[in-house]
Write a protein that holds these residues in place. Structure first.
Motif, PDB file in Angstrom:
ATOM      1  N   VAL A   1       0.759  -1.186   0.168  1.00 58.48           N
ATOM      2  CA  VAL A   1       0.037  -0.041  -0.170  1.00 58.48           C
ATOM      3  C   VAL A   1       0.929   1.371   0.095  1.00 58.48           C
ATOM      4  N   THR A   2       1.947   1.205   0.858  1.00 61.11           N
ATOM      5  CA  THR A   2       2.885   2.255   0.985  1.00 61.11           C
ATOM      6  C   THR A   2       3.308   2.610  -0.363  1.00 61.11           C
ATOM      7  N   GLN A   3       3.926   1.619  -1.001  1.00 58.79           N
ATOM      8  CA  GLN A   3       4.498   1.895  -2.375  1.00 58.79           C
ATOM      9  C   GLN A   3       3.625   2.280  -3.400  1.00 58.79           C
ATOM     10  N   VAL A   4       2.536   1.875  -3.448  1.00 62.80           N
ATOM     11  CA  VAL A   4       1.567   2.186  -4.568  1.00 62.80           C
ATOM     12  C   VAL A   4       1.046   3.567  -4.224  1.00 62.80           C
ATOM     13  N   VAL A   5       0.796   4.161  -3.212  1.00 61.89           N
ATOM     14  CA  VAL A   5       0.197   5.502  -2.759  1.00 61.89           C
ATOM     15  C   VAL A   5       1.494   6.514  -2.993  1.00 61.89           C
ATOM     16  N   VAL A   6       2.692   6.138  -2.541  1.00 59.22           N
ATOM     17  CA  VAL A   6       4.053   7.085  -3.078  1.00 59.22           C
ATOM     18  C   VAL A   6       4.166   7.190  -4.438  1.00 59.22           C
ATOM     19  N   GLY A   7       4.196   5.782  -4.970  1.00 57.19           N
ATOM     20  CA  GLY A   7       4.359   5.748  -6.368  1.00 57.19           C
ATOM     21  C   GLY A   7       3.583   6.397  -7.356  1.00 57.19           C
ATOM     22  N   LEU A   8       2.190   6.445  -7.068  1.00 58.47           N
ATOM     23  CA  LEU A   8       1.359   7.399  -7.775  1.00 58.47           C
ATOM     24  C   LEU A   8       1.494   8.666  -7.457  1.00 58.47           C
ATOM     25  N   THR A   9       1.727   8.936  -6.233  1.00 56.27           N
ATOM     26  CA  THR A   9       1.821  10.554  -5.903  1.00 56.27           C
ATOM     27  C   THR A   9       3.164  11.112  -6.676  1.00 56.27           C
ATOM     28  N   THR A  10       3.885  10.211  -6.637  1.00 53.39           N
ATOM     29  CA  THR A  10       5.478  11.056  -7.340  1.00 53.39           C
ATOM     30  C   THR A  10       5.686  10.332  -8.896  1.00 53.39           C
TER      31      THR A  10
ATOM     32  N   SER B   1       6.529   7.698  -9.634  1.00 57.52           N
ATOM     33  CA  SER B   1       7.698   6.736  -9.477  1.00 57.52           C
ATOM     34  C   SER B   1       7.708   5.404 -10.305  1.00 57.52           C
ATOM     35  N   LEU B   2       8.192   5.260 -11.377  1.00 57.25           N
ATOM     36  CA  LEU B   2       8.305   3.920 -12.126  1.00 57.25           C
ATOM     37  C   LEU B   2       8.890   2.665 -10.994  1.00 57.25           C
ATOM     38  N   ALA B   3       9.853   3.184 -10.421  1.00 58.91           N
ATOM     39  CA  ALA B   3      10.376   2.364  -9.791  1.00 58.91           C
ATOM     40  C   ALA B   3       9.800   1.769  -8.529  1.00 58.91           C
ATOM     41  N   LEU B   4       9.225   2.507  -8.025  1.00 56.63           N
ATOM     42  CA  LEU B   4       8.160   2.130  -6.723  1.00 56.63           C
ATOM     43  C   LEU B   4       7.003   1.406  -7.412  1.00 56.63           C
ATOM     44  N   LEU B   5       6.281   1.800  -8.488  1.00 59.52           N
ATOM     45  CA  LEU B   5       5.084   1.222  -8.978  1.00 59.52           C
ATOM     46  C   LEU B   5       5.500  -0.444  -9.375  1.00 59.52           C
ATOM     47  N   SER B   6       6.661  -0.268 -10.114  1.00 54.84           N
ATOM     48  CA  SER B   6       7.274  -1.715 -10.649  1.00 54.84           C
ATOM     49  C   SER B   6       7.514  -2.533  -9.316  1.00 54.84           C
ATOM     50  N   ASP B   7       8.276  -1.935  -8.311  1.00 58.43           N
ATOM     51  CA  ASP B   7       8.508  -2.926  -7.008  1.00 58.43           C
ATOM     52  C   ASP B   7       7.124  -3.493  -6.378  1.00 58.43           C
ATOM     53  N   SER B   8       6.180  -2.442  -6.155  1.00 62.34           N
ATOM     54  CA  SER B   8       4.836  -2.812  -5.561  1.00 62.34           C
ATOM     55  C   SER B   8       4.348  -4.093  -6.300  1.00 62.34           C
ATOM     56  N   ALA B   9       4.434  -4.123  -7.713  1.00 60.42           N
ATOM     57  CA  ALA B   9       3.905  -5.242  -8.385  1.00 60.42           C
ATOM     58  C   ALA B   9       4.501  -6.549  -7.892  1.00 60.42           C
ATOM     59  N   HIS B  10       5.941  -6.421  -7.853  1.00 55.64           N
ATOM     60  CA  HIS B  10       6.828  -7.553  -7.170  1.00 55.64           C
ATOM     61  C   HIS B  10       6.075  -7.896  -5.511  1.00 55.64           C
ATOM     62  N   VAL B  11       5.981  -6.561  -5.046  1.00 58.10           N
ATOM     63  CA  VAL B  11       5.489  -6.747  -3.495  1.00 58.10           C
ATOM     64  C   VAL B  11       4.203  -7.610  -3.597  1.00 58.10           C
TER      65      VAL B  11
ATOM     66  N   LEU C   1      14.555  10.986  -3.264  1.00 55.53           N
ATOM     67  CA  LEU C   1      14.249  11.067  -1.926  1.00 55.53           C
ATOM     68  C   LEU C   1      13.093  10.122  -1.590  1.00 55.53           C
ATOM     69  N   PRO C   2      11.948  10.243  -2.234  1.00 60.89           N
ATOM     70  CA  PRO C   2      10.734   9.348  -1.973  1.00 60.89           C
ATOM     71  C   PRO C   2      10.839   7.902  -2.174  1.00 60.89           C
ATOM     72  N   VAL C   3      11.823   7.616  -3.177  1.00 65.68           N
ATOM     73  CA  VAL C   3      12.061   6.314  -3.421  1.00 65.68           C
ATOM     74  C   VAL C   3      12.830   5.770  -2.222  1.00 65.68           C
ATOM     75  N   THR C   4      13.788   6.554  -1.930  1.00 66.69           N
ATOM     76  CA  THR C   4      14.781   6.260  -0.681  1.00 66.69           C
ATOM     77  C   THR C   4      14.078   5.760   0.537  1.00 66.69           C
ATOM     78  N   VAL C   5      13.130   6.807   0.780  1.00 67.46           N
ATOM     79  CA  VAL C   5      12.338   6.594   2.208  1.00 67.46           C
ATOM     80  C   VAL C   5      11.491   5.518   2.034  1.00 67.46           C
ATOM     81  N   VAL C   6      10.662   5.357   0.944  1.00 68.55           N
ATOM     82  CA  VAL C   6       9.895   4.274   0.985  1.00 68.55           C
ATOM     83  C   VAL C   6      10.481   2.728   0.870  1.00 68.55           C
ATOM     84  N   ALA C   7      11.742   2.848   0.230  1.00 65.10           N
ATOM     85  CA  ALA C   7      12.481   1.763   0.009  1.00 65.10           C
ATOM     86  C   ALA C   7      12.965   1.159   1.410  1.00 65.10           C
ATOM     87  N   LEU C   8      13.578   2.153   2.141  1.00 68.97           N
ATOM     88  CA  LEU C   8      14.065   2.091   3.565  1.00 68.97           C
ATOM     89  C   LEU C   8      12.819   1.278   4.546  1.00 68.97           C
TER      90      LEU C   8
END
Length: 311
Positions: A41-50, A52-62, A131-138
């Motif tokens: 949920v965190t990755q999808v929300v932040v990914g859509l907000t920013t 960020s393809l990296a976060l949206l891609s990783d959210s599919a993995h999650v 920055l948002p990718v780093t925070v959410v990845a952490l």
């Protein structure tokens, strides 16, 4: 002399499910699934907000990881509720193995998708907000480490839990990869970090998915457990006092933690079938850890023995 039959096992009907290794890890799987949902949920929300393809891609993995864990849980609960009945002599324990096999297919699919996306990004790397990718990845990394530690012990004894464990491990590595790419992008502005790490993750996951699928198929095809040398086992039983021959030996795994053996033993004319049976069951339990043994003791002069089946 009459034939003797024996059936030995280490768990009674009231605790039938205790024999399944997966059943002992339901709570840990549930917590791991909850942690995965928070990450997703965190990755999808932040990914859509920013964007960020990296976060949206990783959210599919999650998502596939969480789905795999829920599927493992469903298989355990189905097996637990489906008590043995006349037309289900082994219950539904094999559902756990099917879940593990499907999880392996999921891992193959995700690894293939990650490699495909990584190659595509190498041709035209997208801009990833650091920055948002780093925070959410952490945050995701913390969640995955917690789930990884929860499932580590269960992965050693249950194929079903191992499937979920491998998916969490793959996702943990994905979080590390996204974290590293976010930091590299944030500090150096290098846009190739994400696809390079994606290739590394995909190559790491593929052989582990293959190993999981191979183990599941061995169980479904009723191969003997890898830890057991059937020829040595047969020779050890044959060497027992009063045993002249051992034949029709079958050793297989019902599900992780539930290994079964059946065999026919030919006893010498002067041997006590009850003593032969007891000695054989003790040997199988103590030396080979096969507590669920169904043995038929046949007198030396019995006609036909087990009927000479042609399969």
């Amino acid at each position: 002399m009459a034939q003797g039959h024996g059936h030995g096992h280490g768990h009674g009907s009231a605790a039938a499910y205790a024999g399944s290794a997966s059943g002992r890890h339901v709570r840990r799987l549930t917590v791991a699934a909850g942690l995965g949902l928070v990450t997703f949920v965190t990755q999808v929300v932040v990914g859509l907000t920013t964007s960020s393809l990296a976060l949206l891609s990783d959210s599919a993995h999650v998502f596939t990881d969480v789905f795999g864990i829920f599927m493992a849980l469903a298989a355990i609960l189905v097996s637990r509720r489906a008590r043995t009945r006349p037309d289900r002599t082994f219950g539904l324990y094999r559902s756990e193995v099917f879940a593990a096999l499907f999880n392996a297919f999921l891992l193959f699919a995700v690894a293939g998708w990650v490699l495909y996306e990584a190659v595509d990004r190498l041709a035209e790397p997208p801009e990833v907000p650091g920055l948002p990718v780093t925070v959410v990845a952490l945050v995701g990394l913390v969640m995955n480490v917690a789930a990884f530690l929860l499932l580590r012990s269960g992965a050693q004894e249950s194929l079903n839990v191992r499937g979920a464990y491998l998916e969490v491990m793959a996702d943990m590595l994905g979080s590390v990869g996204v974290l590293v790419s976010g930091l590299v992008t944030l500090i150096f502005g290098w846009r190739y970090a994400d696809p390079v790490i994606g290739v590394a993750i995909g190559l790491f996951v593929l052989p582990r998915a293959f190993s999981l699928a191979r183990q599941a198929l061995r169980i479904l095809l009723q191969h003997a457990p890898q830890r057991i040398d059937v020829e040595s086992l047969t020779n050890d039983v044959r060497a027992l006092p009063g045993v002249k021959d051992v034949h029709d030996v079958h050793v297989w795994t019902l599900t992780s933690g539930m290994e079964v053996i059946s065999a026919h033993l030919t006893a010498s004319g002067e041997a006590d079938p009850a003593a032969v049976l007891q000695d054989a069951q003790a040997l199988l339990a103590e030396r080979y850890h096969l507590e669920h043994a169904t043995l038929q003791v046949e007198p030396e002069d019995a006609d036909g023995h087990c009927g000479n089946p042609n399969w």
